[in-house]
Scaffold this motif. Structure first.
Motif, PDB file in Angstrom:
ATOM      1  N   LEU A  15     -28.611  13.650  73.630  1.00  0.00           N
ATOM      2  CA  LEU A  15     -28.113  13.736  74.999  1.00  0.00           C
ATOM      3  C   LEU A  15     -29.218  13.408  76.007  1.00  0.00           C
ATOM      4  O   LEU A  15     -28.973  12.751  77.025  1.00  0.00           O
ATOM      5  N   ALA A  16     -30.435  13.869  75.745  1.00  0.00           N
ATOM      6  CA  ALA A  16     -31.559  13.538  76.632  1.00  0.00           C
ATOM      7  C   ALA A  16     -31.817  12.036  76.614  1.00  0.00           C
ATOM      8  O   ALA A  16     -32.098  11.430  77.653  1.00  0.00           O
ATOM      9  N   GLN A  29     -24.590   3.369  72.863  1.00  0.00           N
ATOM     10  CA  GLN A  29     -23.499   4.127  72.249  1.00  0.00           C
ATOM     11  C   GLN A  29     -24.128   5.249  71.433  1.00  0.00           C
ATOM     12  O   GLN A  29     -25.115   5.037  70.719  1.00  0.00           O
ATOM     13  N   VAL A  30     -23.548   6.452  71.561  1.00  0.00           N
ATOM     14  CA  VAL A  30     -24.013   7.600  70.785  1.00  0.00           C
ATOM     15  C   VAL A  30     -23.060   7.811  69.613  1.00  0.00           C
ATOM     16  O   VAL A  30     -21.837   7.823  69.795  1.00  0.00           O
ATOM     17  N   LEU A  31     -23.600   7.982  68.435  1.00  0.00           N
ATOM     18  CA  LEU A  31     -22.808   8.265  67.238  1.00  0.00           C
ATOM     19  C   LEU A  31     -23.101   9.684  66.787  1.00  0.00           C
ATOM     20  O   LEU A  31     -24.249  10.033  66.499  1.00  0.00           O
ATOM     21  N   GLU A  32     -22.078  10.529  66.752  1.00  0.00           N
ATOM     22  CA  GLU A  32     -22.228  11.942  66.406  1.00  0.00           C
ATOM     23  C   GLU A  32     -21.365  12.257  65.180  1.00  0.00           C
ATOM     24  O   GLU A  32     -20.168  11.954  65.145  1.00  0.00           O
ATOM     25  N   ALA A  33     -21.998  12.894  64.190  1.00  0.00           N
ATOM     26  CA  ALA A  33     -21.283  13.226  62.954  1.00  0.00           C
ATOM     27  C   ALA A  33     -20.228  14.309  63.163  1.00  0.00           C
ATOM     28  O   ALA A  33     -19.202  14.324  62.475  1.00  0.00           O
ATOM     29  N   GLY A  34     -20.470  15.221  64.102  1.00  0.00           N
ATOM     30  CA  GLY A  34     -19.559  16.337  64.328  1.00  0.00           C
ATOM     31  C   GLY A  34     -18.435  16.013  65.295  1.00  0.00           C
ATOM     32  O   GLY A  34     -18.235  14.868  65.700  1.00  0.00           O
ATOM     33  N   THR A  35     -17.718  17.072  65.674  1.00  0.00           N
ATOM     34  CA  THR A  35     -16.554  16.904  66.551  1.00  0.00           C
ATOM     35  C   THR A  35     -16.870  17.194  68.012  1.00  0.00           C
ATOM     36  O   THR A  35     -15.991  17.073  68.864  1.00  0.00           O
ATOM     37  N   GLN A  36     -18.099  17.605  68.308  1.00  0.00           N
ATOM     38  CA  GLN A  36     -18.489  17.852  69.687  1.00  0.00           C
ATOM     39  C   GLN A  36     -19.990  17.677  69.832  1.00  0.00           C
ATOM     40  O   GLN A  36     -20.724  17.674  68.838  1.00  0.00           O
ATOM     41  N   ALA A  37     -20.440  17.523  71.072  1.00  0.00           N
ATOM     42  CA  ALA A  37     -21.870  17.408  71.326  1.00  0.00           C
ATOM     43  C   ALA A  37     -22.536  18.762  71.070  1.00  0.00           C
ATOM     44  O   ALA A  37     -21.915  19.806  71.201  1.00  0.00           O
ATOM     45  N   GLY A  38     -23.798  18.710  70.688  1.00  0.00           N
ATOM     46  CA  GLY A  38     -24.515  19.963  70.470  1.00  0.00           C
ATOM     47  C   GLY A  38     -25.360  19.980  69.217  1.00  0.00           C
ATOM     48  O   GLY A  38     -26.179  20.880  69.022  1.00  0.00           O
ATOM     49  N   TYR A  80     -23.532  24.875  76.907  1.00  0.00           N
ATOM     50  CA  TYR A  80     -24.320  24.086  77.865  1.00  0.00           C
ATOM     51  C   TYR A  80     -24.379  22.618  77.437  1.00  0.00           C
ATOM     52  O   TYR A  80     -24.179  21.707  78.271  1.00  0.00           O
ATOM     53  N   LEU A  81     -24.630  22.359  76.167  1.00  0.00           N
ATOM     54  CA  LEU A  81     -24.742  20.983  75.690  1.00  0.00           C
ATOM     55  C   LEU A  81     -23.406  20.248  75.782  1.00  0.00           C
ATOM     56  O   LEU A  81     -23.362  19.062  76.143  1.00  0.00           O
ATOM     57  N   ALA A  82     -22.314  20.944  75.474  1.00  0.00           N
ATOM     58  CA  ALA A  82     -20.993  20.326  75.592  1.00  0.00           C
ATOM     59  C   ALA A  82     -20.697  19.985  77.055  1.00  0.00           C
ATOM     60  O   ALA A  82     -20.171  18.906  77.369  1.00  0.00           O
ATOM     61  N   ALA A  83     -21.048  20.902  77.965  1.00  0.00           N
ATOM     62  CA  ALA A  83     -20.827  20.665  79.395  1.00  0.00           C
ATOM     63  C   ALA A  83     -21.701  19.520  79.894  1.00  0.00           C
ATOM     64  O   ALA A  83     -21.275  18.727  80.753  1.00  0.00           O
ATOM     65  N   TYR A  84     -22.909  19.407  79.377  1.00  0.00           N
ATOM     66  CA  TYR A  84     -23.828  18.335  79.767  1.00  0.00           C
ATOM     67  C   TYR A  84     -23.239  16.973  79.401  1.00  0.00           C
ATOM     68  O   TYR A  84     -23.261  16.028  80.209  1.00  0.00           O
ATOM     69  N   ALA A  85     -22.693  16.877  78.178  1.00  0.00           N
ATOM     70  CA  ALA A  85     -22.092  15.614  77.745  1.00  0.00           C
ATOM     71  C   ALA A  85     -20.900  15.241  78.617  1.00  0.00           C
ATOM     72  O   ALA A  85     -20.704  14.068  78.954  1.00  0.00           O
ATOM     73  N   ASP A  89     -20.607  12.050  81.186  1.00  0.00           N
ATOM     74  CA  ASP A  89     -19.614  11.153  80.586  1.00  0.00           C
ATOM     75  C   ASP A  89     -20.268  10.078  79.721  1.00  0.00           C
ATOM     76  O   ASP A  89     -19.989   8.872  79.856  1.00  0.00           O
ATOM     77  N   PHE A  90     -21.146  10.501  78.834  1.00  0.00           N
ATOM     78  CA  PHE A  90     -21.821   9.560  77.944  1.00  0.00           C
ATOM     79  C   PHE A  90     -20.821   8.939  76.964  1.00  0.00           C
ATOM     80  O   PHE A  90     -19.863   9.600  76.552  1.00  0.00           O
TER      81      PHE A  90
END
Length: 361
Positions: A15-16, A29-38, A80-85, A89-90
């Motif tokens: 996120l940073a 583009q960000v690729l995340e293995a999980g279902t939410q940021a964090g 906090y991390l979910a709200a940051y994403a 709007d990344f």
């Protein structure tokens, strides 16, 4: 899909990095293995509290909400991390674990586990150092009949089998877990050296105030000298008192593990559960084979820039640049350094391309 930069991971480091690239106007583009940021935060033990106050635990552009002097709990960090994403709007693609990164003519081919791929001129590995647990080889471990778990698998005392518990390690997590378990279990902390304690609030101010005021917190000692100091356990007095009161026993490293416990020379201690708070390894499996290198070789970096793979970068590695590199407050400055290097390389690449296109006289 083609992008300038592919970021692998949407935890604090990813996120940073996304924030820094967005501010620079680069396509990513960000690729995340999980279902939410964090990232890994939701997987940590329930009672985890940050070692730094909220005012020193924020990513760029968004303060940590609430009392700035408090020590946020795990779930607060997750929120906090979910709200940051959401706020910035990344472009994040969830359920997109990366299986491999391969070299191609114009950069990289990032392959996801479902077989889909993405082309990128540069790749930033932002999975941090907390996704690959370090499980050391210990003599006799294969014959141990008790429970064995890494600190990353520990959630709460009720889940730990038996009453005689050994925690292996001497860092913050090891001591925090041992202290929590000591309320209802017989706990022994085993390590090569006793925990090194540091006052959480020297002279009435949190230690992070002094780290920032002195400049030590973000001084690029890791990038300059490869420094990595012994981790000190931050304590407001509770942990040291627990050791003094024998609620937690300390013992040096054992000789071997037996089927029902630990052996030091002629001395034996029964153990029901062994918790390894032995840290993590920064060696993402998806880098295996990139440019013909092992994952370990491809992961070598200085200041976030790969030492072996041009176009490959890292954010969130402990001591990547400084004491704070793997923390919420430290990933932002490190991401900014990586973006500056990316921009410099892009300018050089354009200059070389322009020269090649000029007609010969």
């Amino acid at each position: 899909m083609h992008v300038d930069v592919a970021i692998i991971g949407a935890g604090q480091a990813g996120l940073a990095m996304a924030h820094a690239l967005q501010a620079a106007g680069l396509d990513f583009q960000v690729l995340e293995a999980g279902t939410q940021a964090g990232g890994s935060w939701s997987k940590y033990y329930d009672s985890l509290s940050l070692f730094s106050p909220a005012q020193y635990s924020a990513l760029p552009g968004m303060a940590f909400p609430g009392d700035p002097g408090r020590y946020p709990r795990r779930n607060e960090v997750v929120d906090y991390l979910a709200a940051y994403a959401r706020r910035f709007d990344f472009p994040i693609r969830y359920d997109a674990p990366v299986s491999s990164v391969q070299r191609e003519a114009l950069g990289f081919n990032v392959i996801m586990r479902n077989g889909e791929s993405m082309q990128a001129k540069a790749v930033v590995v932002a999975t941090g150092a907390f996704s690959s647990p370090n499980r050391p080889s210990l003599t006799g471990l294969e014959n141990f009949k008790g429970a064995v778990l890494h600190s990353s698998e520990y959630r709460r005392p009720a889940d730990v089998r038996g009453s005689h518990i050994t925690v292996l390690g001497a860092g913050n997590s090891a001591v925090q877990i041992a202290y929590e378990l000591s309320a209802d279990h017989d706990v022994t902390l085993v390590a090569r050296h006793p925990p090194v304690f540091m006052k959480q609030r020297p002279l009435g101010r949190d230690i992070h105030f002094w780290l920032r005021a002195s400049g030590f917190d973000t001084a690029p000692l890791g990038a300059w000298f490869g420094w990595r100091l012994t981790e000190a356990v931050l304590d407001q007095g509770l942990y040291q008192q627990a050791f003094k009161d024998k609620k937690i026993l300390y013992k040096p490293m054992f000789d071997r593990i037996t089927p029902d416990g630990l052996q030091w020379g002629d001395s034996h201690q029964s153990v029901d559960s062994l918790i390894m708070a032995t840290g993590f390894i920064n060696k993402p499996r998806f880098l295996e084979g990139l440019d013909g290198l092992s994952a370990e070789e491809a992961s070598r970096q200085r200041g976030g820039v790969s030492l072996a793979v041009p176009g490959l970068y890292f954010v969130g590695v402990p001591w990547q640049r400084s004491h704070a590199s793997a923390t919420l407050r430290g990933v932002g400055p490190d991401a900014a350094v990586v973006v500056r290097h990316l921009q410099k390389q892009r300018r050089l690449s354009r200059a070389v391309t322009s020269q090649r296109r000029e007609p010969a006289l």
